[in-house]
Design a protein around this motif. Structure first.
Motif, PDB file in Angstrom:
ATOM      1  N   GLN A   1       0.832  -1.201   0.000  1.00  0.00           N
ATOM      2  CA  GLN A   1       0.000   0.000   0.000  1.00  0.00           C
ATOM      3  C   GLN A   1       0.862   1.245   0.000  1.00  0.00           C
ATOM      4  N   SER A  27       5.338   0.535  -0.075  1.00  0.00           N
ATOM      5  CA  SER A  27       6.076  -0.412  -0.913  1.00  0.00           C
ATOM      6  C   SER A  27       6.137   0.097  -2.347  1.00  0.00           C
ATOM      7  N   PHE A  29       7.624   0.970  -5.881  1.00  0.00           N
ATOM      8  CA  PHE A  29       8.627   0.541  -6.846  1.00  0.00           C
ATOM      9  C   PHE A  29       9.034   1.726  -7.724  1.00  0.00           C
ATOM     10  N   GLN A 100       3.622   2.637  -9.056  1.00  0.00           N
ATOM     11  CA  GLN A 100       3.698   1.179  -9.188  1.00  0.00           C
ATOM     12  C   GLN A 100       4.346   0.651  -7.921  1.00  0.00           C
ATOM     13  N   THR A 101       3.637  -0.218  -7.217  1.00  0.00           N
ATOM     14  CA  THR A 101       4.204  -0.810  -6.017  1.00  0.00           C
ATOM     15  C   THR A 101       4.809  -2.167  -6.348  1.00  0.00           C
ATOM     16  N   ILE A 102       5.386  -2.773  -5.345  1.00  0.00           N
ATOM     17  CA  ILE A 102       6.022  -4.072  -5.531  1.00  0.00           C
ATOM     18  C   ILE A 102       4.995  -5.137  -5.864  1.00  0.00           C
ATOM     19  N   THR A 103       3.775  -4.969  -5.356  1.00  0.00           N
ATOM     20  CA  THR A 103       2.762  -6.010  -5.511  1.00  0.00           C
ATOM     21  C   THR A 103       1.589  -5.621  -6.408  1.00  0.00           C
ATOM     22  N   ARG A 104       1.494  -4.331  -6.768  1.00  0.00           N
ATOM     23  CA  ARG A 104       0.330  -3.894  -7.543  1.00  0.00           C
ATOM     24  C   ARG A 104       0.771  -3.185  -8.807  1.00  0.00           C
TER      25      ARG A 104
END
Length: 120
Positions: A1, A27, A29, A100-104
């Protein structure tokens, strides 16, 4: 998030200046576009200014020459320097970032808003 924390709003007299800040954390990116929007009472939210990852900027006609948007990529922070403020600039200001996150995948996030009031 991703969390966005805004600061710098307040009450200022017409002709005065304020500087808004919005720091993103989480998180992350990569951060792409960052921007500021505002919403006055009874009106729709409108774009104020945006800045891309390569620092290309865009401004609403109503703030050109008075507001300056900038970003510090090392701090994941976007700023809005507001000079020559007018009563019609009174609104809640929201930051918006495309992240852009690590998971999304790439998603836009909104700050909680900060009140700017310009007295005449």
């Amino acid at each position: 998030q991703v969390q966005l924390v805004e600061s710098g709003g307040g009450l200022v007299q017409s002709g005065g200046s304020l500087r808004l800040s919005c720091a993103a954390s989480g998180s992350i990116f990569s951060i792409y576009a960052m921007g500021w929007y505002r919403q006055a009472p009874g009106k729709q939210r409108e774009l104020v200014a945006t800045i891309t990852s390569d620092r290309s900027t865009h401004y609403a006609d109503s703030v050109k020459g008075r507001f300056t948007i900038s970003r510090d990529n090392a701090k994941n922070t976007v700023y809005l320097q507001m000079n020559s403020l007018k009563p019609e600039d009174t609104a809640v200001y929201y930051c918006n970032v495309l992240v852009q996150t690590i998971t999304r995948p790439i998603t836009d996030y909104w700050g909680q808003g900060t009140q700017v009031t310009v007295s005449s």
